[in-house]
Design a protein around this motif. Sequence first.
Motif, PDB file in Angstrom:
ATOM      1  N   ARG A 119       0.901  -1.226  -0.042  1.00 35.32           N
ATOM      2  CA  ARG A 119      -0.173   0.030  -0.109  1.00 35.32           C
ATOM      3  C   ARG A 119       0.889   1.288   0.094  1.00 35.32           C
ATOM      4  O   ARG A 119       0.494   2.232  -0.643  1.00 35.32           O
ATOM      5  N   MET A 120       1.923   1.194   0.794  1.00 34.13           N
ATOM      6  CA  MET A 120       3.031   2.242   0.777  1.00 34.13           C
ATOM      7  C   MET A 120       3.510   2.439  -0.693  1.00 34.13           C
ATOM      8  O   MET A 120       3.438   3.702  -1.100  1.00 34.13           O
ATOM      9  N   LEU A 121       3.879   1.403  -1.363  1.00 28.43           N
ATOM     10  CA  LEU A 121       4.329   1.814  -2.657  1.00 28.43           C
ATOM     11  C   LEU A 121       3.420   2.060  -3.651  1.00 28.43           C
ATOM     12  O   LEU A 121       3.720   2.881  -4.583  1.00 28.43           O
ATOM     13  N   ILE A 122       2.053   1.669  -3.316  1.00 28.95           N
ATOM     14  CA  ILE A 122       1.349   2.422  -4.472  1.00 28.95           C
ATOM     15  C   ILE A 122       0.885   3.734  -3.998  1.00 28.95           C
ATOM     16  O   ILE A 122       0.968   4.592  -5.257  1.00 28.95           O
ATOM     17  N   VAL A 123       0.786   4.372  -2.810  1.00 29.37           N
ATOM     18  CA  VAL A 123       0.647   5.626  -2.640  1.00 29.37           C
ATOM     19  C   VAL A 123       2.035   6.462  -3.218  1.00 29.37           C
ATOM     20  O   VAL A 123       1.641   7.277  -3.879  1.00 29.37           O
ATOM     21  N   ALA A 124       2.994   5.778  -2.997  1.00 30.43           N
ATOM     22  CA  ALA A 124       4.273   6.605  -3.467  1.00 30.43           C
ATOM     23  C   ALA A 124       4.219   6.508  -4.969  1.00 30.43           C
ATOM     24  O   ALA A 124       5.139   7.396  -5.430  1.00 30.43           O
ATOM     25  N   GLY A 125       3.577   5.621  -5.728  1.00 29.76           N
ATOM     26  CA  GLY A 125       3.579   5.780  -6.976  1.00 29.76           C
ATOM     27  C   GLY A 125       3.399   6.823  -7.705  1.00 29.76           C
ATOM     28  O   GLY A 125       3.916   7.160  -9.057  1.00 29.76           O
ATOM     29  N   GLY A 126       2.377   7.353  -7.311  1.00 28.51           N
ATOM     30  CA  GLY A 126       2.013   8.913  -8.059  1.00 28.51           C
ATOM     31  C   GLY A 126       3.229   9.769  -7.995  1.00 28.51           C
ATOM     32  O   GLY A 126       3.425  10.545  -9.095  1.00 28.51           O
ATOM     33  N   PRO A 127       3.767  10.215  -6.741  1.00 29.85           N
ATOM     34  CA  PRO A 127       4.609  11.267  -6.744  1.00 29.85           C
ATOM     35  C   PRO A 127       6.095  10.478  -7.516  1.00 29.85           C
ATOM     36  O   PRO A 127       6.498  11.718  -8.244  1.00 29.85           O
ATOM     37  N   PHE A 128       6.299   9.213  -7.409  1.00 30.51           N
ATOM     38  CA  PHE A 128       7.620   8.775  -8.078  1.00 30.51           C
ATOM     39  C   PHE A 128       7.100   9.145  -9.560  1.00 30.51           C
ATOM     40  O   PHE A 128       8.183   9.379 -10.415  1.00 30.51           O
ATOM     41  N   ALA A 129       6.045   8.693 -10.116  1.00 30.96           N
ATOM     42  CA  ALA A 129       5.759   8.949 -11.445  1.00 30.96           C
ATOM     43  C   ALA A 129       5.773  10.446 -11.809  1.00 30.96           C
ATOM     44  O   ALA A 129       6.390  10.667 -13.044  1.00 30.96           O
ATOM     45  N   ASN A 130       5.596  11.333 -11.171  1.00 30.99           N
ATOM     46  CA  ASN A 130       6.004  12.721 -11.292  1.00 30.99           C
ATOM     47  C   ASN A 130       7.347  13.100 -11.804  1.00 30.99           C
ATOM     48  O   ASN A 130       7.992  13.696 -12.653  1.00 30.99           O
ATOM     49  N   PHE A 131       8.119  12.457 -10.563  1.00 31.28           N
ATOM     50  CA  PHE A 131       9.586  12.652 -10.702  1.00 31.28           C
ATOM     51  C   PHE A 131      10.067  12.115 -12.031  1.00 31.28           C
ATOM     52  O   PHE A 131      10.946  12.356 -12.893  1.00 31.28           O
ATOM     53  N   VAL A 132       9.589  10.796 -12.370  1.00 31.45           N
ATOM     54  CA  VAL A 132      10.058  10.141 -13.576  1.00 31.45           C
ATOM     55  C   VAL A 132       9.783  10.832 -14.944  1.00 31.45           C
ATOM     56  O   VAL A 132      10.468  10.945 -15.974  1.00 31.45           O
ATOM     57  N   LEU A 133       8.331  11.405 -15.023  1.00 31.68           N
ATOM     58  CA  LEU A 133       8.007  12.158 -16.050  1.00 31.68           C
ATOM     59  C   LEU A 133       8.986  13.362 -16.316  1.00 31.68           C
ATOM     60  O   LEU A 133       9.296  13.738 -17.444  1.00 31.68           O
ATOM     61  N   ALA A 134       9.374  14.101 -15.094  1.00 32.14           N
ATOM     62  CA  ALA A 134      10.531  15.180 -15.390  1.00 32.14           C
ATOM     63  C   ALA A 134      11.711  14.777 -15.846  1.00 32.14           C
ATOM     64  O   ALA A 134      12.173  15.454 -16.684  1.00 32.14           O
ATOM     65  N   ILE A 135      12.091  13.520 -15.328  1.00 30.53           N
ATOM     66  CA  ILE A 135      13.424  12.952 -15.982  1.00 30.53           C
ATOM     67  C   ILE A 135      13.386  12.615 -17.421  1.00 30.53           C
ATOM     68  O   ILE A 135      14.233  12.735 -18.148  1.00 30.53           O
ATOM     69  N   VAL A 136      12.075  12.117 -17.560  1.00 33.34           N
ATOM     70  CA  VAL A 136      11.943  11.822 -19.138  1.00 33.34           C
ATOM     71  C   VAL A 136      11.922  12.845 -20.180  1.00 33.34           C
ATOM     72  O   VAL A 136      12.507  13.020 -21.029  1.00 33.34           O
ATOM     73  N   ILE A 137      11.379  13.845 -19.683  1.00 38.43           N
ATOM     74  CA  ILE A 137      11.164  15.222 -20.490  1.00 38.43           C
ATOM     75  C   ILE A 137      12.551  15.847 -20.632  1.00 38.43           C
ATOM     76  O   ILE A 137      13.246  16.141 -21.675  1.00 38.43           O
ATOM     77  N   PHE A 138      13.214  15.918 -19.190  1.00 37.42           N
ATOM     78  CA  PHE A 138      14.755  16.458 -19.434  1.00 37.42           C
ATOM     79  C   PHE A 138      15.556  15.538 -20.392  1.00 37.42           C
ATOM     80  O   PHE A 138      16.297  16.036 -21.378  1.00 37.42           O
ATOM     81  N   THR A 139      15.440  14.201 -20.186  1.00 31.92           N
ATOM     82  CA  THR A 139      16.302  13.059 -20.799  1.00 31.92           C
ATOM     83  C   THR A 139      15.983  13.470 -22.570  1.00 31.92           C
ATOM     84  O   THR A 139      16.995  13.447 -23.460  1.00 31.92           O
ATOM     85  N   ALA A 140      14.870  13.588 -23.079  1.00 30.93           N
ATOM     86  CA  ALA A 140      14.576  13.788 -24.439  1.00 30.93           C
ATOM     87  C   ALA A 140      15.150  15.248 -24.764  1.00 30.93           C
ATOM     88  O   ALA A 140      15.668  15.211 -25.880  1.00 30.93           O
TER      89      ALA A 140
END
Length: 405
Positions: A119-140
Amino acid sequence: MLNLLGQILTYIVPFLLVLTLVVTVHELGHYWVARAFGVKIDRFAIGFGRALFQRTDKRGVEWRIGWMPLGGYVKFSGDLDASSVPDQAGLDELKARIASEQGAHALTDYYHFKPVWQRMLIVAGGPFANFVLAIVIFTAIFTLLGDQIAPPRVAEVPSGTPGAAAGFRPNDLIVEVNGRPARSAQDVIRVVSLSSNTPVIFTVERNGQPLTLTAVPERTATEDAISGRVAVGRIGLPLVTRRDEVRFIRYNPVEAVGAAGRQTATVLETTLSYIGRIFSGRESGALLNGPLGIAKAAGGITSQATEGEAPASLKAINLALMLFQFAAILSIGIGFINLMPIPVLDGGHLVFYAYEAVARKPVAAVVQEAGYRVGLALLACLMLFATWNDLQKLNLFKFLGGLVS
């Protein structure tokens, strides 16, 4: 009418596009982690209010788009309340109902009966996805365009400024700011603007020799097309870059990921530093933005990207790049805010689950209810404060004063 349409296209549409992207990725973070653990999901929604679109897939998940695109949520089967953290009595009631209707074996499909670490990982999945999105955009961006190094030089030193008091001279090359490399004027501005009345240590190169100078930025009111009217630290030094000193760094995909990670960490560090200065009383919080401020920034970016005489195709590419960069920064901010330990946010859920992991039982209902109300009050105060900032930056009060004077 044409002016109104232009305002909508300039401010509202870019704002909604960027916000919808960030919110969708956040909710997908929750959704995909929950799917990975076999959680039964009732609804995935972007926006609130009456549905503009809805479809139920073969897994029974209703995919829904509401007419008010200012948020989203994932509804897990068996959710009893808005906090999604029922107490022991609520869990017992839910367990009995599921067991009687579907059998005891069905309990493993429900979010509330998953191990607390899941449950903790599911909750943390949202903010983690936001950080991943930023990294993906910057990487591109780093992969496609590389990175520009534009060493900042002092163009002139106006008398009476903090820069003059620190001993700066024209043509000084700023190499480091507070021990960090200064690769461009933005690196200098980023530190100085958030260091009002706080000494900033500069390493400069003068006639080929290194020199250390210390300046104390003064809080100064400024205004630009993106941020509006704000008060930030300034040392009064115009910065320029010699054309012959500008160079570009090309990254392969692996190097681009590393550079994107560093960029994301820099934005997070700047955010944390600013929040810390607010709580210590060294900053007023005037840079906190609400929806109006974000829309103003999106409109300013759109105006900057589309001005000039360039072909429409180049303007469109420039606009897309700038809005993606803006989305990356906004995504980091939303990920950070959601990790704050406020009960109605993901961070508050993580606090409740951390207690459950230690105490071996959920937080009592009365505590959850009190925390939920306090959390709503804190968020309401934060939104009111941010909206007040937005209205001040937009000079709305001055405009209304002119109407009634």
